[in-house]
Motif scaffolding. Structure first.
Motif, PDB file in Angstrom:
ATOM      1  N   ASN A 180      -0.005   6.178   0.861  1.00 51.18           N
ATOM      2  CA  ASN A 180       0.244   7.456   0.190  1.00 51.18           C
ATOM      3  C   ASN A 180       0.602   8.568   1.177  1.00 51.18           C
ATOM      4  OD1 ASN A 180       0.361   8.725  -2.429  1.00 51.18           O
ATOM      5  ND2 ASN A 180      -1.461   9.911  -1.875  1.00 51.18           N
ATOM      6  N   ASN A 233      -4.040   3.045  -6.487  1.00 46.06           N
ATOM      7  CA  ASN A 233      -3.919   3.748  -5.214  1.00 46.06           C
ATOM      8  C   ASN A 233      -2.549   3.553  -4.580  1.00 46.06           C
ATOM      9  OD1 ASN A 233      -6.586   4.776  -5.210  1.00 46.06           O
ATOM     10  ND2 ASN A 233      -7.360   2.781  -4.538  1.00 46.06           N
ATOM     11  N   SER A 234      -1.646   2.917  -5.308  1.00 45.17           N
ATOM     12  CA  SER A 234      -0.286   2.655  -4.851  1.00 45.17           C
ATOM     13  C   SER A 234       0.551   2.427  -6.100  1.00 45.17           C
ATOM     14  CB  SER A 234      -0.269   1.418  -3.935  1.00 45.17           C
ATOM     15  OG  SER A 234       1.046   0.995  -3.661  1.00 45.17           O
ATOM     16  N   GLU A 289      -3.789  12.971  -5.071  1.00 42.78           N
ATOM     17  CA  GLU A 289      -5.227  12.905  -4.842  1.00 42.78           C
ATOM     18  C   GLU A 289      -5.493  12.898  -3.344  1.00 42.78           C
ATOM     19  OE1 GLU A 289      -7.016   9.607  -6.790  1.00 42.78           O
ATOM     20  OE2 GLU A 289      -6.038   9.974  -8.713  1.00 42.78           O
ATOM     21  N   SER A 318      -7.386  11.649   0.119  1.00 38.37           N
ATOM     22  CA  SER A 318      -8.002  10.479   0.760  1.00 38.37           C
ATOM     23  C   SER A 318      -7.672   9.158   0.060  1.00 38.37           C
ATOM     24  CB  SER A 318      -9.526  10.660   0.828  1.00 38.37           C
ATOM     25  OG  SER A 318      -9.858  11.848   1.511  1.00 38.37           O
ATOM     26  N   VAL A 319      -6.434   9.021  -0.424  1.00 43.00           N
ATOM     27  CA  VAL A 319      -6.027   7.762  -1.046  1.00 43.00           C
ATOM     28  C   VAL A 319      -6.126   6.617  -0.050  1.00 43.00           C
ATOM     29  CG1 VAL A 319      -4.088   6.502  -2.057  1.00 43.00           C
ATOM     30  CG2 VAL A 319      -4.584   8.821  -2.808  1.00 43.00           C
ATOM     31  N   GLU A 320      -5.740   6.893   1.218  1.00 44.15           N
ATOM     32  CA  GLU A 320      -5.798   5.835   2.225  1.00 44.15           C
ATOM     33  C   GLU A 320      -7.232   5.341   2.429  1.00 44.15           C
ATOM     34  OE1 GLU A 320      -6.015   9.644   4.727  1.00 44.15           O
ATOM     35  OE2 GLU A 320      -5.270   8.979   2.784  1.00 44.15           O
ATOM     36  N   VAL A 327       0.814  -1.229   0.000  1.00 46.76           N
ATOM     37  CA  VAL A 327       0.000   0.000   0.000  1.00 46.76           C
ATOM     38  C   VAL A 327       0.842   1.270   0.000  1.00 46.76           C
ATOM     39  CG1 VAL A 327      -1.932  -1.155   1.138  1.00 46.76           C
ATOM     40  CG2 VAL A 327      -0.182  -0.005   2.530  1.00 46.76           C
ATOM     41  N   LYS A 359      -9.574   5.351   0.098  1.00 43.62           N
ATOM     42  CA  LYS A 359      -9.910   4.565  -1.088  1.00 43.62           C
ATOM     43  C   LYS A 359      -9.361   3.149  -0.983  1.00 43.62           C
ATOM     44  CE  LYS A 359     -10.071   8.579  -4.193  1.00 43.62           C
ATOM     45  NZ  LYS A 359      -9.436   9.244  -5.364  1.00 43.62           N
ATOM     46  N   ILE A 360      -8.148   3.030  -0.439  1.00 42.50           N
ATOM     47  CA  ILE A 360      -7.552   1.703  -0.264  1.00 42.50           C
ATOM     48  C   ILE A 360      -8.386   0.880   0.705  1.00 42.50           C
ATOM     49  CG2 ILE A 360      -5.560   0.450   0.652  1.00 42.50           C
ATOM     50  CD1 ILE A 360      -3.794   2.718  -0.408  1.00 42.50           C
ATOM     51  N   ILE A 400       0.763  10.070  -4.947  1.00 36.16           N
ATOM     52  CA  ILE A 400      -0.401  10.217  -5.825  1.00 36.16           C
ATOM     53  C   ILE A 400      -1.091  11.521  -5.446  1.00 36.16           C
ATOM     54  CG2 ILE A 400      -2.621   9.227  -6.508  1.00 36.16           C
ATOM     55  CD1 ILE A 400      -1.485   6.481  -5.752  1.00 36.16           C
ATOM     56  N   VAL A 446      -6.146  -1.171  -9.718  1.00 36.82           N
ATOM     57  CA  VAL A 446      -6.513  -0.147  -8.743  1.00 36.82           C
ATOM     58  C   VAL A 446      -5.303   0.737  -8.512  1.00 36.82           C
ATOM     59  CG1 VAL A 446      -7.314   0.276  -6.394  1.00 36.82           C
ATOM     60  CG2 VAL A 446      -8.176  -1.693  -7.655  1.00 36.82           C
TER      61      VAL A 446
END
Length: 342
Positions: free
Chosen positions: A111, A327-328, A118, A120-122, A107, A124-125, A116, A325
């Motif tokens: 983030n 996000n990482s 963007e 609230s990536v965490e 992960v 989203k994960i 990334i 996905v």
């Protein structure tokens, strides 16, 4: 080559070089990296080298020239020895009442440093994990913080390091964890952890491995800025460290008598010494039930599979999926498993 035009002779010289380098890369998984640590980097380029040789084969095929034999033979050797780079068969999706799902996911600290751009990536994960609902989750580069809610897993084991920023590996489980621990690797923050989980009457050992990283920026413009000598020295050192880490892991693994699942970010390819040695007689879940390239790392020039899940013969692999996905810098993978009836 006598009957070839001058341009085709040049093409064939490059073809011979590409075929020779690819053939050499097929030998390296059987040689300890400490012996040829710098050459071991070729294992990372097997997908690219294979594609180049396929293109050379097609070039000579269209011209109806017998020079096509060279790349055809080398690619065939690779297919027989290691299997297809691309799995054309459809993914398995076998329903079974005893199925359970195991996910592996690097992960990248959720983030933490805004790699990334963007918000609230965490979140989203975490939402993704909750939606896919694995029964067992292995995370590399785990960083706990107030936004990380994995309370759907009743049991967990984490091994963290670092003074200011705590990070490391973690295993989450919906099944009871009755034993856990860590395999420490010297001179690095990387390590391997394990958790013994109980599913009905069976105890299953789950390993979560994070081997030493090459620390190569996947953006080509940044690769060009680094002095090649420093880059090669770092790669050489990394492969030597990975061999030591592999040896330490195998010593620990040998002591276990439980049914086994091995997850992790190997930071190396399926054509490497690390992969071949760790896999041994285990089954690669992607090879058993996945399809496509199985890409697990975000490298834009060719597909790279460096995250793996191995299971022993006690398990049926009834499904496998690699997720797109973003996000990482890694893509999550998940296998659907069932214990075979004894």
């Amino acid at each position: 080559m006598r009957n070839l035009h001058f341009f085709d002779k040049i093409i064939y010289v490059f073809n011979a070089i590409a075929a020779t380098v690819l053939l050499l890369s097929f030998i390296l998984p059987f040689l300890p990296p400490k012996t040829f640590s710098l050459l071991s980097v070729l294992s990372l380029g097997v997908p690219f080298l294979t594609l180049v040789n396929v293109l050379f084969f097609l070039y000579w095929l269209l011209k109806l020239k017998r020079q096509l034999i060279l790349s055809l033979v080398v690619v065939t050797i690779g297919y027989v020895s290691f299997g297809s780079l691309y799995k054309f068969s459809a993914s398995k999706n076998i329903k079974h009442p005893e199925n359970f799902k195991v996910m592996n996911y690097n992960v990248r600290l959720f983030n933490l440093y805004d790699w990334i751009p963007e918000k609230s990536v965490e979140t989203k994960i975490i939402d993704f994990i909750k939606t896919e609902s694995p029964d067992v989750l292995a995370i590399q580069e785990y960083h706990p913080n107030s936004n990380i809610d994995l309370s759907s897993f009743k049991y967990k084991f984490e091994k963290l390091a670092g003074k200011k920023i705590k990070n490391g590996q973690a295993i989450f489980s919906k099944f009871p964890i009755v034993n856990s621990g860590s395999i420490e690797f010297p001179n690095t923050s990387n390590n391997a952890i394990f958790a013994d989980i109980v599913k009905k009457k069976d105890t299953i050992r789950v390993y979560n491995i994070h081997f030493e990283s090459l620390r190569i920026d996947p953006r080509i413009e940044n690769l060009n800025k680094e002095e090649s000598e420093r880059l090669f020295k770092r790669i050489e050192k990394t492969f030597e460290m990975q061999q030591l880490q592999t040896e330490l892991f195998l010593i620990h693994k040998k002591q276990s008598t439980y049914k086994m699942i091995i997850c992790g970010d190997f930071n190396n390819s399926a054509f490497s010494y690390v992969y071949r040695t760790i896999k041994g007689d285990l089954n690669d879940a992607f090879q058993e039930a996945g399809n496509g390239f199985g890409r697990t790392y975000d490298f834009k020039f060719f597909p790279v599979r460096i995250d793996f899940m191995f299971v022993d013969q006690a398990f049926e692999v009834n499904g496998f999926k690699t997720y797109n996905v973003f996000n990482s810098d890694h893509f999550p993978i998940m296998a659907t498993l069932a214990l075979k009836e004894e």
